[in-house]
Structure formats: C-alpha cells, structure tokens
Design an enzyme around this catalytic site. Structure first.
Site, PDB file in Angstrom:
ATOM      1  N   ARG A 101       0.815  -1.205   0.000  1.00  0.00           N
ATOM      2  CA  ARG A 101       0.000   0.000   0.000  1.00  0.00           C
ATOM      3  C   ARG A 101       0.859   1.271   0.000  1.00  0.00           C
ATOM      4  NH1 ARG A 101      -4.845   0.386   3.243  1.00  0.00           N
ATOM      5  NH2 ARG A 101      -4.100  -1.549   4.173  1.00  0.00           N
ATOM      6  N   CYS A 132     -26.632   0.252  -7.027  1.00  0.00           N
ATOM      7  CA  CYS A 132     -27.919   0.138  -6.347  1.00  0.00           C
ATOM      8  C   CYS A 132     -27.712  -0.317  -4.903  1.00  0.00           C
ATOM      9  CB  CYS A 132     -28.814  -0.837  -7.109  1.00  0.00           C
ATOM     10  SG  CYS A 132     -30.534  -0.784  -6.591  1.00  0.00           S
ATOM     11  N   TYR A 151      -5.441  -1.652  -3.749  1.00  0.00           N
ATOM     12  CA  TYR A 151      -6.704  -2.355  -3.508  1.00  0.00           C
ATOM     13  C   TYR A 151      -7.893  -1.755  -4.245  1.00  0.00           C
ATOM     14  CZ  TYR A 151      -3.704  -4.332   0.028  1.00  0.00           C
ATOM     15  OH  TYR A 151      -2.656  -4.930   0.643  1.00  0.00           O
TER      16      TYR A 151
END
Length: 446
Positions: free
Chosen positions: A303, A373, A403
């Site tokens: 990361r 939705c 990610y």
C-alpha cells in the site's frame, strides 16, 4: 463533525498529503505529470491513474531505507507485469498470494528466486508452479502444508524453501478484518499453543524442505514502528527457543501493513528510514537478550508504494442537496463506485477528492457517492467541494492505487476500469479497460 467545520476542511492541495508527487494545478485544472485531467478523461471514465515516477520513487525509498535486507513488494495491493518489472528494476522482490499473482510476477520477468508465495489454502497446482519456477520462499501457514509441500517437492526432485508464519498475538492498524496477528483468525501458526514450534520441527526433519526463517504480519494501515517492534520481540524470543533446540533462524520477515494518508486529517506516517530503524533496533535488542545473532531482515510493503501513486478519475452524473439533522449535505454522484473501490463499503475507509477544474465557489459539505444500487455505495464520505460542482465535471479521488483495481468487481454488471500509467513521457495502459465484449463474452449462451 459539524457542517461548519466540514466546510473549512477541504482536501489537501495537490502534491501533498495523500496525493502523488506529480499532481499539480495548472491553467485552471489539475494536471498529472504534465497531462491535464480533461485529456486523460478522453480514455473514458472511471479510470485509475498511476503516477509512474511517484510509484517507482516510493519503491526505491524502501530499498534505500532497508540497506542490507530484502524488500518484497506486496503484489496483492496492485500487480501487473509492468509493475512487477518496475519493482524488480528498483531492487525489490515480489510477494504473491495466489497462483494468478505468481503468474503475473513471472510474466513481468521476475526470476523465481525473487518471488515469495503466501496463502492459507494453497492448491497443489499453485505449489507445483512455484517449485517449478524455483521460487525463493513459500510461507507455510498451517500444519497440513508441511506434508503437502514435501510430497510435491519429492515428486519434482527438489527442496522447497520454507518460511513459517507465526501468530504473535500482536496486532495493529485499522479495521478488525485487516488486523492479522490475533489468535482467533485464519492466518499463521500460534506461538502460544506450540503450533509454530511443531511446524518448524517438522520442516527441519524433512529432507525435502528447508527452513529459511520466520514470518510475522500484524495488520494494515500502521503508521509507526511500535507494533512492528513488539512483534519483532515476540518473534526473536521464539527464535531464541529454536536456537536452544539447535535450529537457527537465518531470516525474519516482519510483513507489511505500512500505512499512508488517505485524507488531510490522517496523521503522517513514519518515514521509511525511521520505520526500518525502529524495527532493526527492536530486533537487535531482542537478539542480544536471547544471545543469538541478528537474522537478515525482510519486509513486504505494498500500500505504501502503490496507494498514493494511484488515483481514480470519475465524471459527475448528478448532484442534489439532502437535508439532515445538522443541515444540508450536497450529494455528488459519479460514474463509478463500490465496483472500483469497495474499501469504503467493506472497511468504512475514508478518502478525499478534488474537483478537476478550478472554482471560486464556496466550499460546501459534500458526499461523493457511486452509481450502484446500494445505499452504502459511498466513494468519499465527507469532503468540502465547491458549490458549483455539476454534471460533466471531473472528480479525482486520492490514494486508490492500492486495492482499488485489485479488489474491483463487475457488480451491477459494470465494466471494470482500466489502469493508465502517466509520466512526463506519455501514457500507457497497465490494465486495459474492460469492454462490453469482455463482459458478455463470459456467458456461454451468447
């Protein structure tokens, strides 16, 4: 946080905080490595953008800080053949967690001995590929893997290089799902119960396995060295116990999880140099106490290399004001969402965003939401954006390089975005955007 406060906490300026080094404002709009966002959007939105030079520089910073030792880039954060080759060129090895990641690393030209393999449920096919490629390390995660790996190594006439992942009881970082060193979870072998000792003993007793070291991973989004130091002390105490039984520990891998800034409110993480210094200090002190030589050190940042170097560019579809108990919040809907960044829905992760163009309008409390939705389809929960944001505008979200694409989905049958590398010499697809032919081609009855 009250709206009056939110309105005065805009996203950090380009080039600072969570933004990549080569993002700037120029002539009324945001520019990445010399390329205007409006031009980059011509490739279609949403699109992941990677600041190529920034990502390479972050990789080199870890190698420089490490000195004598190995830095494994955690491929699960974001991996393509090109990224694998960038990491190799910068002096890193590649950490993989699946057959797919292993194949991508190999396709990127990474030699087998510069690749590690993790996983709590490794298939025979994955392990066979790893052994045939001459992989540098296989991280053993459960007792049953010992016989599984030994049988495959015997079949192939080789000796499998093994690390043992231990559960230290030390865990740090953010959400419960990304804290990985407490006892009640799926990873690792417990020091407390003796499971780790039993597996190390089984590996050293097998002629088809070689014990190379111990591995520990304590969580994710960790901003200082204290958790790693505590884990190092626990691992080295175990190494001392192994030494008393005549088993040396050549190397210790303290995993990854090094944190980044996602918003302007996040604290600044420790520098690579200071992080490594803190870890080494704990290891050396523990080794002196245990009376054993300090092992070689390796780590697995992911990361902290890919995250800030990556951004997601969206186009606004609709805006509306919503009345809450505290006042009015502006909702800005974009053409992507949880299918290209599931972390806000999965972990409650916070992000920040900027409007692609300059604006003199007042800043208003804004929530950037996706087109899916789901009411939980939130891209940026709280950010102050100009009041004149409107349909067709571009919104750039920071620190999605880790990610984002690697956890992307086709939820609601959307197409997964491509990943575009951007540098001062041009642009190139790291991952091509999916087409409708790609999506429909998965159905055999069409």
């Amino acid at each position: 946080m009250a709206f009056a406060q939110l309105a005065h906490v805009p996203a950090p300026e380009p080039g600072s905080g969570p933004w990549s080094a080569n993002l700037r404002r120029d002539k009324g709009e945001l520019v990445l490595a010399g390329h205007a966002l409006s031009d980059l959007a011509d490739a279609g939105t949403p699109v992941y953008l990677v600041d190529e030079e920034d990502m390479k520089a972050r990789a080199r910073a870890w190698v420089d800080a490490m000195g004598d030792g190995d830095v494994y880039y955690a491929g699960k954060s974001f991996l393509t053949p090109a990224v694998a080759s960038w990491m190799l060129e910068a002096g890193l090895c590649i950490d993989t967690a699946s057959e797919g990641e292993l194949r991508i690393a190999l396709a990127g030209g990474v030699p087998g001995n510069r690749i590690g393999l993790h996983g709590n449920s490794k298939s025979d096919a994955t392990l066979r590929l790893a052994l045939e490629a001459g992989i540098g390390r296989i991280v053993v995660d459960s007792p049953g893997e010992v016989d599984q790996i030994a049988a495959l190594a015997a079949e192939l006439g080789t000796v499998a290089p093994c690390f043992v992942r231990v559960t230290t009881g030390v865990h740090a970082g953010g959400h419960e799902f990304i804290a990985t060193a407490h006892e009640d979870q799926k990873f690792g072998l417990s020091l407390a119960t003796g499971a780790a000792m039993d597996v190390v003993a089984a590996i050293t007793a097998s002629p088809h396995l070689e014990f190379l070291g111990l591995h520990s991973h304590i969580g994710s989004q960790i901003l200082d060295a204290e958790g790693f130091a505590a884990a190092a002390r626990a691992v080295m105490e175990f190494a001392g116990e192994l030494s008393s039984r005549g088993i040396s520990v050549p190397e210790v891998d303290l995993g990854g999880g090094y944190g980044i800034q996602y918003t302007g409110l996040d604290p600044k993480p420790l520098s690579e140099k200071d992080m490594i210094a803190g870890i080494r200090s704990a290891i050396e002190a523990s080794c002196q106490e245990a009376g054993i030589p300090a092992p070689r050190l390796s780590i697995e940042p992911g990361r902290s290399i890919s995250g800030p170097a990556g951004m997601t560019l969206y186009r606004v579809g609709a805006t509306k004001d919503v009345m809450t108990d505290d006042g009015v919040r502006r909702y800005v809907s974009v053409d992507g969402g949880m299918s290209d960044n599931v972390r806000p829905a999965l972990y409650g992760a916070d992000y920040t965003a900027l409007l692609g163009r300059d604006s003199e309008a007042e800043l208003v409390p804004t929530r950037v939401v996706g087109m899916h939705c789901e009411s939980g389809d939130i891209v940026v929960k709280d950010v102050a954006l100009p009041a004149d944001v409107t349909r067709g505008d571009l919104i750039l979200v920071a620190a999605t390089g880790a990610y984002g694409r690697s956890m992307a989905s086709n939820y609601n049958m959307v197409r997964r975005p491509g990943v575009l590398a951007v540098s001062d010499t041009g642009t190139a697809w790291l991952v091509k955007p999916e087409t409708w032919e790609d999506v429909l081609g998965l159905f055999p009855d069409l």
